[in-house]
Scaffold this active site. Structure first.
Site, mmCIF file in Angstrom:
data_model
loop_
_atom_site.group_PDB
_atom_site.id
_atom_site.type_symbol
_atom_site.label_atom_id
_atom_site.label_comp_id
_atom_site.label_asym_id
_atom_site.label_seq_id
_atom_site.Cartn_x
_atom_site.Cartn_y
_atom_site.Cartn_z
ATOM 1 N N SER A 10 -26.153 -2.036 -2.965
ATOM 2 C CA SER A 10 -24.519 -1.445 -2.980
ATOM 3 C C SER A 10 -24.314 -0.699 -4.177
ATOM 4 O O SER A 10 -25.269 -0.646 -5.223
ATOM 5 C CB SER A 10 -23.606 -2.536 -2.893
ATOM 6 O OG SER A 10 -22.397 -2.023 -2.518
ATOM 7 N N GLU A 22 -21.475 13.310 -7.202
ATOM 8 C CA GLU A 22 -21.788 13.456 -5.745
ATOM 9 C C GLU A 22 -20.702 13.108 -5.197
ATOM 10 O O GLU A 22 -19.781 12.166 -5.667
ATOM 11 C CB GLU A 22 -22.994 12.613 -5.468
ATOM 12 C CG GLU A 22 -24.318 12.903 -5.791
ATOM 13 C CD GLU A 22 -25.283 12.139 -5.211
ATOM 14 O OE1 GLU A 22 -25.294 11.397 -4.143
ATOM 15 O OE2 GLU A 22 -26.433 12.204 -5.661
ATOM 16 N N LYS A 55 -18.794 10.634 -2.252
ATOM 17 C CA LYS A 55 -19.041 9.161 -1.793
ATOM 18 C C LYS A 55 -18.513 9.325 -0.387
ATOM 19 O O LYS A 55 -17.508 9.569 0.163
ATOM 20 C CB LYS A 55 -18.242 8.304 -2.413
ATOM 21 C CG LYS A 55 -18.720 6.930 -1.794
ATOM 22 C CD LYS A 55 -18.082 5.806 -2.921
ATOM 23 C CE LYS A 55 -18.202 4.319 -2.342
ATOM 24 N NZ LYS A 55 -18.599 4.112 -0.911
ATOM 25 N N CYS A 79 15.628 9.637 28.976
ATOM 26 C CA CYS A 79 16.959 9.227 29.246
ATOM 27 C C CYS A 79 17.322 10.752 30.121
ATOM 28 O O CYS A 79 17.315 11.515 29.886
ATOM 29 C CB CYS A 79 17.760 9.151 27.769
ATOM 30 S SG CYS A 79 19.658 9.434 28.263
ATOM 31 N N CYS A 103 23.894 12.801 27.169
ATOM 32 C CA CYS A 103 23.542 11.909 26.108
ATOM 33 C C CYS A 103 23.826 12.458 24.862
ATOM 34 O O CYS A 103 23.258 13.340 24.770
ATOM 35 C CB CYS A 103 22.262 11.595 26.531
ATOM 36 S SG CYS A 103 21.451 10.377 25.041
HETATM 37 S S1 IVH Z 1 -26.006 5.915 -3.895
HETATM 38 C C1 IVH Z 1 -28.401 1.985 -4.607
HETATM 39 N N1 IVH Z 1 -24.440 8.130 -3.334
HETATM 40 O O1 IVH Z 1 -21.401 3.989 -0.438
HETATM 41 C C2 IVH Z 1 -27.115 2.477 -3.817
HETATM 42 N N2 IVH Z 1 -24.243 6.104 -1.969
HETATM 43 O O2 IVH Z 1 -20.176 1.716 -1.507
HETATM 44 C C3 IVH Z 1 -27.348 3.674 -3.683
HETATM 45 N N3 IVH Z 1 -22.660 6.183 -0.246
HETATM 46 O O3 IVH Z 1 -24.202 1.918 0.045
HETATM 47 C C4 IVH Z 1 -26.215 4.459 -3.100
HETATM 48 N N4 IVH Z 1 -22.126 8.384 -0.450
HETATM 49 O O4 IVH Z 1 -23.837 3.662 1.753
HETATM 50 C C5 IVH Z 1 -24.784 6.865 -3.023
HETATM 51 N N5 IVH Z 1 -23.392 9.963 -2.446
HETATM 52 C C6 IVH Z 1 -23.778 8.810 -2.359
HETATM 53 C C7 IVH Z 1 -23.082 7.911 -1.562
HETATM 54 C C8 IVH Z 1 -23.289 6.602 -1.119
HETATM 55 C C9 IVH Z 1 -21.862 7.058 0.018
HETATM 56 C C10 IVH Z 1 -22.381 4.753 0.088
HETATM 57 C C11 IVH Z 1 -23.724 4.188 0.520
HETATM 58 C C12 IVH Z 1 -23.715 2.956 -0.670
HETATM 59 C C13 IVH Z 1 -22.096 2.577 -0.578
HETATM 60 C C14 IVH Z 1 -21.627 1.909 -1.902
#
Ligand code: IVH
Length: 722
Positions: free
Chosen positions: A113, A148, A150, A460, A465
């Site tokens: 994670s 990057e 997320k 209504c 009204c």
């Molecule tokens: S790197 C070792 N890069 O976010 C883990 N994760 O909250 C490497 N995620 O498990 C993850 N965008 O499922 C990485 N650009 C991105 C991401 C990303 C979404 C997710 C991924 C991860 C989770 C963690």
């Protein structure tokens, strides 16, 4: 959205955490008392429960922000009292156990994670740990990060052997995931055969997500079928991936962005995260283009600030940014904790989903008499604004959402989208709660409410009204109608209460001497309002027709009617069949228009408009060749030779439509300077042709679209890291 089971780096940080931890900090040296131990146990059970709902059942009950708060509270307790930590604690694990539906897959390299940062200080604390861990000597030496997006989706691992997709797996608990190969093989953007020169073994990791346009279309279909709407794209993507029938997954339009590697045998020597992503793209794997290599945390924050503001310009959902140490040798040297790499951090955006109390469900009456239930909420700050009211649409939606007054509910507010109540947190439902029933009588006039056979809405039907009168007159004066500035909700209410008006026609016969005696009306405000009313008399007939609030009749239909008849009398004399034959007017609109003109209200209103000298003449029919008949052309951005209205008029007089948003039905999108990014991305996603101004002029003259250029070659794609 957070990935459940993830935890923040700075376990002792209190920023944004929930209650118990701060209260216990002063007793840290004395060991946990019974209350603390009990709370830790409760938190573990709660986190396990919500992890299971999120990862295994794809049915989370609370928003990620609430889940993150639980994790942070437990982490803070464990930081204060390390003796509370057990190997089973959810702070020590990733995700939840795999379910029994799909075959288990043991990950050769665990799928970890990410640690989270929720503030700039937390991000800086991470950067300091990175710098210390790398022992770069010179404090000023830049570490070099890659920023990057997320992606808010579902983590997935793709195994390629000799360039062929042989296995796809979910993350599961990080060590053991689920085999979802059959389902993933049907995701169009995921290559089942790699191009370029793939190595003998390649495990790519990334995020499967549902594009917003796909999600919206799916929800439209749900609604049309009388089924509950899906809550958000992330859960819907997860649910779609877990279908037993791969054909269903394939039909859901899922997509994928690659972000990392698992096991790799062979392949080129890679220096950086950026060059690794470029390599993946060269083999045909989707790599998100919004990457930015940066040197400093200031630049990282500029990246995250930019995307926090523009997250809704994207065609998919993100819940933050991921900042990674760019050089792979440095990533290796930093290594990982039991759960997460030290070389990366997720910088989370403020939440767009929150829980709050549903204080009451009330019903409002619209101009057509439609009775709409809405939620009265304990005010909650979510998605950038405070939300207190949210529509619940109709009685079926209340039943489908299963919400009751007194419930704790999840509220979502994303960007400009209107706030929505997603559903209740059932575990928090009060024992004495009772189901909400749609009222039998109108809250404004107490007349009986009626739900016509086969209709989703309740009405209504009392034309007198007061609530309907109010909203009808407001609508008449609104911008899309007669555009009478200064005639808003409170003045309409006042004039109605004072008996100065009873319907929209009375606006033109207001007794101004009486208005002058009302509190708050000086000569200037009277002059301004009179001038605005006077100006409205010259608006086109289409505005008047829209202002009348005839059910189903919008601006496009109103314009078609105004173009087809010499004046309102000719329109009123037309039969339903004649109306339905007009391009842009279907049978539903025709029936509604004909029945409005047959009503007593219509005769009275039209007489009042005539006395006042309101324009009732139709628009000149267009003398332009109808080269755009049947086409829908959306305009975005600033054009040199046309104002926005001018461009839209040019489309309409040639028989085309020019709505404000892009859909599957759009023929082309005309793009000027500084276009709306969401329109542009949506056009690209849907494969709708994008025209510059020259191509637009050509289209207006000939009705022809430019011939598309040949498809670009995958091999020649730009390096995504630049
Ligand atoms: S790197 C070792 N890069 O976010 C883990 N994760 O909250 C490497 N995620 O498990 C993850 N965008 O499922 C990485 N650009 C991105 C991401 C990303 C979404 C997710 C991924 C991860 C989770 C963690």
């Amino acid at each position: 959205m957070a990935k459940r089971g993830s935890s923040p780096t700075t376990g002792t940080s209190q920023a944004g955490t929930a209650t118990a931890s701060t209260a216990t900090a002063s007793t840290a040296t004395a060991g946990p008392d019974a209350l603390v131990t009990e709370r830790a146990g409760e938190l573990r059970a709660l986190i396990d429960y919500h992890n299971e709902r999120y990862h295994s059942l794809d049915a989370p009950e609370i928003p990620d922000a609430d889940f993150d708060a639980l994790v942070r509270e437990l982490q803070a307790l464990e930081a204060d009292y390390p003796e509370l930590i057990t190997p089973e604690s959810p702070t020590q694990r990733v995700g939840s156990a795999p379910s029994a539906t799909f075959a288990p897959v043991t990950h050769a390299m665990p799928m970890m994670s990410l640690d989270n940062a929720f503030s700039r200080p937390e991000l800086e604390a991470w950067a300091e740990r990175v710098a210390r861990g790398l022992d770069l000597g010179d404090a000023a030496a830049p570490v070099g990060y890659l920023c990057e997006l997320k992606i808010d989706g579902v983590a997935c691992s793709l195994h390629y052997e000799q360039g062929r997709l042989v296995l796809a797996a979910t993350r599961g608990n990080g060590r053991v995931g689920e085999d979802i190969t059959a389902n993933v093989a049907g995701i169009g953007v995921i290559p089942t055969r790699l191009s370029g020169s793939p190595p003998p073994v390649l495990e790519v990791r990334g995020e499967i997500y549902m594009p917003l346009a796909t999600f919206a279309a799916l929800n439209e279909a749900q609604e049309a079928a009388g089924l509950p709407r899906y809550a958000n794209p992330r859960n819907t993507a997860a649910g779609s991936l877990r279908q037993k029938d791969p054909a269903i997954t394939a039909s859901r339009g899922l997509a994928f962005w690659s972000y990392g590697l698992g096991v790799v045998e062979g392949g080129p020597h890679l220096e950086s995260q950026g060059s690794m992503l470029a390599w993946l793209a060269s083999m045909g794997l989707p790599v998100n283009p919004e990457l930015r290599p940066v040197a400093t945390i200031d630049e990282v924050v500029a990246f995250t600030d930019h995307w926090m503001e523009h997250r809704h310009d994207l065609a998919y959902e993100i819940d933050g940014a991921v900042v990674k140490v760019d050089r792979l040798a440095r990533q290796r040297s930093l290594g990982s904790t039991a759960k997460a790499p030290r070389w990366a951090i997720a910088y989370k955006f403020p939440p767009e989903e929150r829980t709050t109390k549903l204080l009451d469900i009330q019903v409002s009456i619209g101009r057509t008499g439609k009775a709409t239930p809405f939620a009265v909420l304990e005010p909650v700050f979510v998605g950038g604004s405070t939300v207190q009211l949210a529509t619940l649409h109709n009685s079926d939606q209340v039943a489908l959402k299963n919400v009751r007054p007194g419930d704790t509910v999840v509220v979502r507010k994303a960007g400009d989208v209107i706030p929505e109540v997603l559903g209740p947190v059932l575990t928090e439902r009060p024992a004495d709660s009772v189901e909400w029933l749609f009222p039998a009588n109108c809250p404004a006039c107490h007349h009986e409410l009626v739900r016509p056979e086969g209709e989703a809405h309740t009405f209504c039907v009392n034309p007198g009204c007061p609530a309907q009168r109010q909203t009808r007159i407001e609508h008449f004066a609104s911008r899309g109608g007669m555009d009478i500035e200064g005639m808003g909700e409170s003045r309409v209410a006042l004039f109605l209460a004072e008996g100065l008006i009873g319907d929209a026609g009375d606006i033109y016969a207001i007794n101004w001497d009486r208005v002058a005696q009302l509190e708050g009306f000086g000569q200037l405000s009277i002059d301004n309002l009179r001038a605005a009313i006077e100006a409205s008399k010259h608006r086109p007939l289409a505005n008047l027709l829209v202002g009348l609030g005839i059910r189903h009749l919008g601006p496009t239909g109103a314009e078609a009617l105004a173009r087809s008849f010499a004046d309102i009398d000719a329109l009123g004399a037309a039969s339903e069949e004649e109306l339905a034959a007009i391009d842009g007017v279907g049978p539903t609109i025709a029936r509604s228009v004909a029945s409005w003109f047959a009503s007593d209200d219509a005769a009275v209103l039209i007489a009042k408009f005539k006395v006042a000298g309101v324009n009732l003449e139709g628009a000149e029919p267009s003398d332009q060749p109808q080269v755009l008949a049947g086409m829908t052309v959306v305009v975005t951005g600033t054009l040199d030779g046309f104002s926005r209205d001018g461009a839209e008029d040019a489309i309409k007089v040639r028989g085309g439509k020019s709505p404000g948003s892009v859909s599957k039905k759009t023929t082309a999108v005309v793009v000027g300077a500084e276009p709306g990014a969401s329109k542009l991305t949506k056009a690209q996603d849907l494969g709708v042709p994008v025209l510059d101004e020259a191509a637009f002029v050509h289209l207006l003259e000939t009705g022809e679209l430019p011939t598309p250029p040949p498809a670009p070659e995958v091999e020649g794609e730009a390096d995504p890291s630049t």
